[in-house]
Motif scaffolding. Structure first.
Motif, PDB file in Angstrom:
ATOM      1  N   ARG A 264       0.835  -1.193   0.000  1.00  0.00           N
ATOM      2  CA  ARG A 264       0.000   0.000   0.000  1.00  0.00           C
ATOM      3  C   ARG A 264       0.873   1.248   0.000  1.00  0.00           C
ATOM      4  N   GLY A 265       0.295   2.345  -0.420  1.00  0.00           N
ATOM      5  CA  GLY A 265       1.020   3.602  -0.430  1.00  0.00           C
ATOM      6  C   GLY A 265       1.299   4.086  -1.838  1.00  0.00           C
ATOM      7  N   PRO A 266       1.858   5.294  -1.962  1.00  0.00           N
ATOM      8  CA  PRO A 266       2.165   5.853  -3.291  1.00  0.00           C
ATOM      9  C   PRO A 266       3.155   4.972  -4.048  1.00  0.00           C
ATOM     10  N   PRO A 288      -3.535   5.733 -13.221  1.00  0.00           N
ATOM     11  CA  PRO A 288      -3.410   4.612 -12.291  1.00  0.00           C
ATOM     12  C   PRO A 288      -4.609   3.667 -12.295  1.00  0.00           C
ATOM     13  N   THR A 295      -2.624  11.614 -14.507  1.00  0.00           N
ATOM     14  CA  THR A 295      -1.677  12.452 -13.786  1.00  0.00           C
ATOM     15  C   THR A 295      -0.551  12.828 -14.734  1.00  0.00           C
ATOM     16  N   THR A 314       4.248   9.859  -9.548  1.00  0.00           N
ATOM     17  CA  THR A 314       3.857   9.157  -8.327  1.00  0.00           C
ATOM     18  C   THR A 314       2.338   9.134  -8.254  1.00  0.00           C
ATOM     19  N   VAL A 315       1.786   7.930  -8.141  1.00  0.00           N
ATOM     20  CA  VAL A 315       0.332   7.762  -8.167  1.00  0.00           C
ATOM     21  C   VAL A 315      -0.106   6.890  -7.000  1.00  0.00           C
ATOM     22  N   ASN A 316      -1.371   7.004  -6.635  1.00  0.00           N
ATOM     23  CA  ASN A 316      -1.990   6.121  -5.641  1.00  0.00           C
ATOM     24  C   ASN A 316      -2.842   5.110  -6.383  1.00  0.00           C
ATOM     25  N   ARG A 361      -2.034  -4.495  -6.114  1.00  0.00           N
ATOM     26  CA  ARG A 361      -1.772  -3.780  -4.861  1.00  0.00           C
ATOM     27  C   ARG A 361      -2.477  -4.481  -3.726  1.00  0.00           C
TER      28      ARG A 361
END
Length: 362
Positions: A264-266, A288, A295, A314-316, A361
């Motif tokens: 989990r996380g960016p 993403p 983005t 950088t994406v979530n 993820r």
């Protein structure tokens, strides 16, 4: 160290002739590609030419035919350096094979592309010394590597129009990333034609010929041609389809790997983008979530007009399996096709559809 001094993690498609591409991770973020990771595309056995005995001939429609050793070339002409991204015409062919099989063609992934600093003499300077005649319209390159895949089997040859040959960025190169040109990459001398498919940057040069017409060899008249989807490649006649030359806008994702499982996380997404001849990469966007939202990526690493640019974003990511997508625009406002389906062709050339990887993820 693997075959021909390449990294052990190279994806080797064939040992003879040697065809291999680096892993995406080996290309990620590096403005120039180390020699041991540079992709290798060959059509026949790698020749072993003795630099002490080798000579380059310049003939055809010239007033003064030339025959020069490597030392004479280096002493007679100014040495110039150009940073160049070379890309195989079949780069990303695997994406087209996923649409429909392409028998007999190498399933290149995103790694049939690499960047190096090449140093040598401008082809234009050599042609000026030879005195190309007014009838000259094309410059042909000849090499001694004999390809059994040609019909009939023959040494490799190809050509470029005179206008491109006289451009200051086109080299007869003897070094690569500050070391003598390695044998697998064309020693003692190769052509470097920035902005054009790698097939025109002929290795192991033995002869340069001024002509009124393009090369009549198999790799100019038959092999590197974009055929319509309804054609059968094995039934195409010489001259069918569109002759490939300048490359188009392209990009792909280099990190994370397709199929990676991520915490989990960016997540940082890294890739490359390359514009066509005379254009620059203007923008890259990353989605993403399978192209629902986008983005803008940070594009960086420009090292001259003939080199790729790297990008990062950088994406979530949503939980579970997701599709990450990337697309680029060039300075003329052109973008990339969304799907590889309409690009499918019988030889699997010029796939520049949106880049896609599937990630998991947790």
């Amino acid at each position: 160290m693997g075959i021909w001094g390449k990294r052990d993690d190279m994806l080797v498609h064939a040992r003879q002739p040697f065809n291999a591409e680096p892993s995406p991770a080996a290309l990620a973020g590096a403005p120039t590609t180390p020699v041991d990771a540079f992709y290798s595309r060959n059509h026949g056995p790698v020749p072993d030419l003795d630099p002490a005995q080798w000579k380059l001939e310049v003939d055809g429609l010239v007033g003064t035919p030339l025959r020069m050793s490597l030392e004479e070339l280096r002493e007679s002409f100014d040495e110039v350096e150009v940073t160049v991204t070379l890309q195989c015409a079949g780069n990303r062919r695997a994406g087209l094979i996923a649409v429909r099989d392409i028998p007999g063609e190498t399933p290149w992934g995103p790694g049939a592309i690499s960047t190096a600093r090449f140093r040598g003499a401008r082809l234009a300077d050599v042609l000026a010394r030879a005195g190309a005649e007014p009838r000259t319209a094309h410059i042909a390159f000849h090499a001694p590597d004999v390809s059994a895949s040609a019909d009939p089997p023959q040494p490799y040859a190809g050509s470029i129009p005179l206008g491109k040959a006289l451009a200051p960025e086109v080299l007869l190169a003897w070094t690569m990333n500050d070391v003598p040109l390695p044998r697998v990459h064309g020693a003692p001398l190769r052509a470097v034609v920035p902005g054009w498919i790698g097939a025109r940057s002929v290795k192991w040069l033995t002869r340069v010929t001024a002509r009124s017409t393009p090369s009549d060899g198999y790799f100019q008249t038959s092999a590197y041609r974009l055929l319509p989807a309804g054609f059968h490649a094995d039934r195409a006649a010489p001259g069918d389809g569109t002759e490939l030359g300048p490359t188009g806008l392209n990009c792909d994702i280099l990190s994370p790997d397709d199929g990676a499982r991520l915490p989990r996380g960016p997540v940082e997404i890294i890739g490359y983008a390359l514009a066509g001849e005379g254009r620059a990469v203007a923008r890259v966007e990353v989605s993403p979530d399978g192209a629902r939202t986008w983005t803008r990526a940070d594009v960086y690493g420009a090292d001259g007009p003939w080199a790729w640019r790297h990008w990062r974003a950088t994406v979530n990511l949503p939980a579970g399996e997701v599709e990450v997508v990337a697309r680029a625009w060039d300075s003329a406002g052109a973008s990339m096709p969304e799907s590889p389906g309409p690009l499918w062709n019988p030889k699997g050339y010029a796939n520049n559809s949106w880049a896609r990887v599937r990630l998991h993820r947790r």
